[in-house]
Design a protein around this motif. Structure first.
Motif, PDB file in Angstrom:
ATOM      1  N   HIS A   1     -36.908 -67.558 -57.146  1.00 58.64           N
ATOM      2  CA  HIS A   1     -35.916 -66.613 -56.619  1.00 58.64           C
ATOM      3  C   HIS A   1     -35.765 -66.901 -55.127  1.00 58.64           C
ATOM      4  CE1 HIS A   1     -33.487 -63.032 -56.210  1.00 58.64           C
ATOM      5  NE2 HIS A   1     -34.165 -62.783 -55.098  1.00 58.64           N
ATOM      6  N   TRP A   2     -34.518 -67.058 -54.672  1.00 57.72           N
ATOM      7  CA  TRP A   2     -34.206 -67.435 -53.297  1.00 57.72           C
ATOM      8  C   TRP A   2     -33.487 -66.310 -52.581  1.00 57.72           C
ATOM      9  CZ3 TRP A   2     -34.649 -72.667 -51.450  1.00 57.72           C
ATOM     10  CH2 TRP A   2     -35.136 -73.564 -52.396  1.00 57.72           C
ATOM     11  N   ASP A   3     -33.827 -66.139 -51.315  1.00 61.37           N
ATOM     12  CA  ASP A   3     -33.136 -65.227 -50.409  1.00 61.37           C
ATOM     13  C   ASP A   3     -32.760 -66.078 -49.194  1.00 61.37           C
ATOM     14  OD1 ASP A   3     -32.215 -63.227 -48.756  1.00 61.37           O
ATOM     15  OD2 ASP A   3     -34.113 -62.137 -48.671  1.00 61.37           O
ATOM     16  N   VAL A   4     -31.460 -66.296 -49.000  1.00 62.02           N
ATOM     17  CA  VAL A   4     -30.996 -67.193 -47.947  1.00 62.02           C
ATOM     18  C   VAL A   4     -29.877 -66.549 -47.138  1.00 62.02           C
ATOM     19  CG1 VAL A   4     -31.573 -69.231 -49.344  1.00 62.02           C
ATOM     20  CG2 VAL A   4     -29.249 -68.353 -49.395  1.00 62.02           C
TER      21      VAL A   4
ATOM     22  N   GLN B   1     -24.185 -65.070 -43.947  1.00 65.00           N
ATOM     23  CA  GLN B   1     -24.069 -64.114 -45.044  1.00 65.00           C
ATOM     24  C   GLN B   1     -25.291 -64.215 -45.944  1.00 65.00           C
ATOM     25  OE1 GLN B   1     -20.351 -64.868 -47.009  1.00 65.00           O
ATOM     26  NE2 GLN B   1     -19.153 -64.091 -45.301  1.00 65.00           N
ATOM     27  N   LYS B   2     -25.881 -63.061 -46.237  1.00 66.10           N
ATOM     28  CA  LYS B   2     -27.056 -63.024 -47.101  1.00 66.10           C
ATOM     29  C   LYS B   2     -26.663 -63.347 -48.542  1.00 66.10           C
ATOM     30  CE  LYS B   2     -30.700 -60.178 -48.829  1.00 66.10           C
ATOM     31  NZ  LYS B   2     -31.737 -59.262 -48.578  1.00 66.10           N
ATOM     32  N   ARG B   3     -27.443 -64.209 -49.156  1.00 62.32           N
ATOM     33  CA  ARG B   3     -27.230 -64.596 -50.554  1.00 62.32           C
ATOM     34  C   ARG B   3     -28.577 -64.582 -51.267  1.00 62.32           C
ATOM     35  NH1 ARG B   3     -22.177 -64.142 -50.277  1.00 62.32           N
ATOM     36  NH2 ARG B   3     -20.846 -65.873 -49.766  1.00 62.32           N
TER      37      ARG B   3
ATOM     38  N   GLY C   1     -28.321 -67.880 -61.759  1.00 65.17           N
ATOM     39  CA  GLY C   1     -27.694 -66.594 -61.531  1.00 65.17           C
ATOM     40  C   GLY C   1     -27.778 -66.218 -60.076  1.00 65.17           C
ATOM     41  N   GLY C   2     -26.904 -65.337 -59.682  1.00 65.76           N
ATOM     42  CA  GLY C   2     -26.899 -64.871 -58.300  1.00 65.76           C
ATOM     43  C   GLY C   2     -25.658 -65.308 -57.570  1.00 65.76           C
TER      44      GLY C   2
ATOM     45  N   SER D   1     -18.177 -70.454 -51.953  1.00 66.62           N
ATOM     46  CA  SER D   1     -17.411 -69.363 -52.549  1.00 66.62           C
ATOM     47  C   SER D   1     -16.603 -68.560 -51.536  1.00 66.62           C
ATOM     48  CB  SER D   1     -18.341 -68.440 -53.342  1.00 66.62           C
ATOM     49  OG  SER D   1     -19.342 -67.906 -52.514  1.00 66.62           O
ATOM     50  N   THR D   2     -17.048 -68.473 -50.300  1.00 70.22           N
ATOM     51  CA  THR D   2     -16.303 -67.707 -49.306  1.00 70.22           C
ATOM     52  C   THR D   2     -15.471 -68.648 -48.437  1.00 70.22           C
ATOM     53  OG1 THR D   2     -17.997 -67.814 -47.589  1.00 70.22           O
ATOM     54  CG2 THR D   2     -18.186 -66.013 -49.207  1.00 70.22           C
ATOM     55  N   VAL D   3     -14.548 -68.091 -47.700  1.00 69.63           N
ATOM     56  CA  VAL D   3     -13.730 -68.902 -46.792  1.00 69.63           C
ATOM     57  C   VAL D   3     -14.626 -69.616 -45.781  1.00 69.63           C
ATOM     58  CG1 VAL D   3     -11.965 -68.821 -44.989  1.00 69.63           C
ATOM     59  CG2 VAL D   3     -11.662 -67.493 -47.087  1.00 69.63           C
ATOM     60  N   ALA D   4     -15.602 -68.904 -45.216  1.00 66.69           N
ATOM     61  CA  ALA D   4     -16.508 -69.506 -44.231  1.00 66.69           C
ATOM     62  C   ALA D   4     -17.287 -70.669 -44.842  1.00 66.69           C
ATOM     63  CB  ALA D   4     -17.462 -68.462 -43.678  1.00 66.69           C
TER      64      ALA D   4
END
Length: 154
Positions: free
Chosen positions: A46-49, A54-56, A77-78, A107-110
Motif C-alpha cells: 500500500h502506497w501513500d505518495v 497532490q496526495k495519492r 486499486g487506488g 490523471s490530472t491536468v498537472a
C-alpha cells in the motif's frame, strides 16, 4: 500512458542492491514524493505518495520476483494506475546495473503537463541517484527478501 526508463550503476554487489530494493518500506528515504509504503504481505503493498503536490494512495501487487534478477508489479486499486519492472544486472563482483521501467497513466491536468515536460523522467533519475547514494553509504542492505514470485500463467 506515460513510459519512463532509467538505468544506473551502483557500487555494491548485486545481492546487496537487490536485497535493499526489496525493503519497500525504506523507499521514502530515497524516493521523493513517497510518503510511506506498507508491505501488507509478500506480494501486496500500500502506497501513500504526493504527485505534483497532490496526495495519492494506491495498492500494488508484485506479479513477478526473482532474487538478484527482477521485480515486476502493477497497481490493483487506488488513485494511480501504473505497472513496472526493476531489473538487476551484475557488472562485476562489486558493481550492479539497475534498470527501472515504469508505465503510468497521468490523471490530472498537472500530472499530464508534468509527464509532457518529462518531470516523471527527471524524478526517476533523481530517485535513482538517491538510491545509489543510500545503498552505497550504508555498507550493507537494511534487510532483504529472497522469495520467488513466478509470473502468472497465461
Amino acid at each position: 500512458m506515460s513510459t519512463v526508463q532509467e538505468s544506473f550503476d551502483v557500487e555494491v554487489p548485486i545481492r546487496e542492491a537487490y536485497d535493499q530494493w526489496t525493503q519497500f518500506e525504506t523507499f521514502p528515504a530515497f524516493m521523493q514524493g513517497v510518503k510511506s509504503v506498507t508491505q501488507v504481505d509478500d506480494t501486496h503493498l500500500h502506497w501513500d505518495v504526493s504527485i505534483v503536490g497532490q496526495k495519492r494512495e494506491f495498492d500494488t501487487v508484485i506479479t513477478e520476483q526473482h532474487p538478484d534478477e527482477r521485480i515486476a508489479w502493477k497497481s490493483t486499486g487506488g488513485d494511480v494506475q501504473h505497472a513496472g519492472v526493476v531489473t538487476f544486472h551484475r557488472l562485476n563482483d562489486d558493481q550492479t546495473r539497475i534498470t527501472v521501467q515504469l508505465e503510468w497513466e497521468p490523471s490530472t491536468v498537472a500530472e499530464k503537463v508534468g509527464s509532457a515536460v518529462q518531470a516523471d523522467t527527471i524524478q526517476i533519475k533523481t530517485d535513482a541517484t538517491r538510491f545509489k547514494e543510500f545503498v552505497e553509504a550504508r555498507g550493507r542492505a537494511t534487510g532483504g527478501w529472497r522469495g520467488d514470485v513466478p509470473r502468472p500463467a497465461g
